[in-house]
Design an enzyme around this catalytic site. Sequence first.
Site, PDB file in Angstrom:
ATOM      1  NE  ARG A   8      52.265  65.351  39.669  1.00 60.31           N
ATOM      2  CZ  ARG A   8      51.925  65.247  40.959  1.00 60.31           C
ATOM      3  NH1 ARG A   8      52.855  65.231  41.890  1.00 60.31           N
ATOM      4  NH2 ARG A   8      50.658  65.161  41.302  1.00 60.31           N
ATOM      5  NE  ARG A  52      49.168  59.118  46.046  1.00 63.62           N
ATOM      6  CZ  ARG A  52      50.246  59.836  45.826  1.00 63.62           C
ATOM      7  NH1 ARG A  52      51.389  59.502  46.377  1.00 63.62           N
ATOM      8  NH2 ARG A  52      50.199  60.901  45.059  1.00 63.62           N
ATOM      9  CD  GLU A  59      64.484  64.189  43.092  1.00 62.92           C
ATOM     10  OE1 GLU A  59      63.518  64.929  43.330  1.00 62.92           O
ATOM     11  OE2 GLU A  59      65.332  64.428  42.211  1.00 62.92           O
ATOM     12  CG  ASN A  69      59.363  59.524  46.585  1.00 61.17           C
ATOM     13  OD1 ASN A  69      58.974  60.649  46.309  1.00 61.17           O
ATOM     14  ND2 ASN A  69      58.814  58.436  46.061  1.00 61.17           N
ATOM     15  NE  ARG A 103      52.325  61.842  37.834  1.00 59.10           N
ATOM     16  CZ  ARG A 103      52.134  61.748  39.144  1.00 59.10           C
ATOM     17  NH1 ARG A 103      53.090  61.297  39.921  1.00 59.10           N
ATOM     18  NH2 ARG A 103      50.995  62.118  39.675  1.00 59.10           N
ATOM     19  N   PRO A 162      54.872  63.048  51.640  1.00 53.78           N
ATOM     20  CG  PRO A 162      54.033  65.086  50.879  1.00 53.78           C
ATOM     21  CD  PRO A 162      55.299  64.405  51.266  1.00 53.78           C
ATOM     22  CG  ASN A 163      49.395  62.308  49.881  1.00 56.88           C
ATOM     23  OD1 ASN A 163      48.551  62.192  50.767  1.00 56.88           O
ATOM     24  ND2 ASN A 163      49.656  63.463  49.294  1.00 56.88           N
ATOM     25  CB  ALA A 221      53.317  66.661  46.785  1.00 54.24           C
ATOM     26  CG  ASP A 274      67.474  76.073  51.824  1.00 49.93           C
ATOM     27  OD1 ASP A 274      68.079  75.981  50.729  1.00 49.93           O
ATOM     28  OD2 ASP A 274      66.819  77.074  52.166  1.00 49.93           O
ATOM     29  CG  HIS A 311      56.949  68.747  42.129  1.00 51.35           C
ATOM     30  ND1 HIS A 311      57.872  68.205  41.262  1.00 51.35           N
ATOM     31  CD2 HIS A 311      56.148  67.718  42.504  1.00 51.35           C
ATOM     32  CE1 HIS A 311      57.630  66.918  41.112  1.00 51.35           C
ATOM     33  NE2 HIS A 311      56.600  66.605  41.854  1.00 51.35           N
ATOM     34  CG  HIS A 314      60.433  61.186  42.047  1.00 46.89           C
ATOM     35  ND1 HIS A 314      59.679  61.803  43.015  1.00 46.89           N
ATOM     36  CD2 HIS A 314      61.519  61.956  41.862  1.00 46.89           C
ATOM     37  CE1 HIS A 314      60.296  62.906  43.390  1.00 46.89           C
ATOM     38  NE2 HIS A 314      61.414  63.009  42.720  1.00 46.89           N
ATOM     39  CB  ILE A 315      56.899  55.268  42.678  1.00 45.11           C
ATOM     40  CG1 ILE A 315      57.443  54.932  44.080  1.00 45.11           C
ATOM     41  CG2 ILE A 315      56.138  54.091  42.084  1.00 45.11           C
ATOM     42  CD1 ILE A 315      56.376  54.787  45.148  1.00 45.11           C
ATOM     43  CB  SER A 316      55.200  58.041  38.684  1.00 46.19           C
ATOM     44  OG  SER A 316      55.437  59.344  39.185  1.00 46.19           O
ATOM     45  CE1 TYR A 325      53.214  57.932  42.668  1.00 44.76           C
ATOM     46  CE2 TYR A 325      50.871  58.398  42.649  1.00 44.76           C
ATOM     47  CZ  TYR A 325      52.175  58.834  42.607  1.00 44.76           C
ATOM     48  OH  TYR A 325      52.441  60.181  42.504  1.00 44.76           O
TER      49      TYR A 325
END
Length: 144
Positions: free
Chosen positions: A111, A17, A98, A74, A107, A9-10, A77, A87, A80, A100-102, A22
């Site tokens: 998170r 954003r 996995e 990725n 954070r 998401p997002n 949200a 699963d 977490h 993550h950009i940040s 980001y």
Amino acid sequence: MKLLVINGPNLNMLGIREKNIYGAETYEDLKALIEKTFAEQGIEGEIYQSNHEGALVDRIQQAYFDGTNAIVINPAAYTHTSVAILDALKAVSLPAVEVHISDVKEREDFRQISYAGKACEKTIMGKGFHGYVEAILYLVEKYK
């Protein structure tokens, strides 16, 4: 090799954003970089994004049936919160990384837990868009 890149998401709102976290590059920029990496590595790849947890679970499960060899994910949200994504990754037993950009470790406290990461053999964070390239190269080197 057939590789699936899944974004949660997002991420479709990149460039709009929280530019302080980001950056100003857009989701289209990210997709172009991933597609370029697929082409350079001579692999078949798909990029999938959804804001809906169930759709992400469905796409992970479909990867098992469509001949996908590995997944870059990725979960955003859902990293977490989603035991369902964890699963699904465990159910298909495909190699996964996995991304993550940040740098999630720097954070908010909430998170600090990654459910999806528990089913991934590697986590790459804080490297911006290049983290996706690193993940793809890792999987190609290990599994192609």
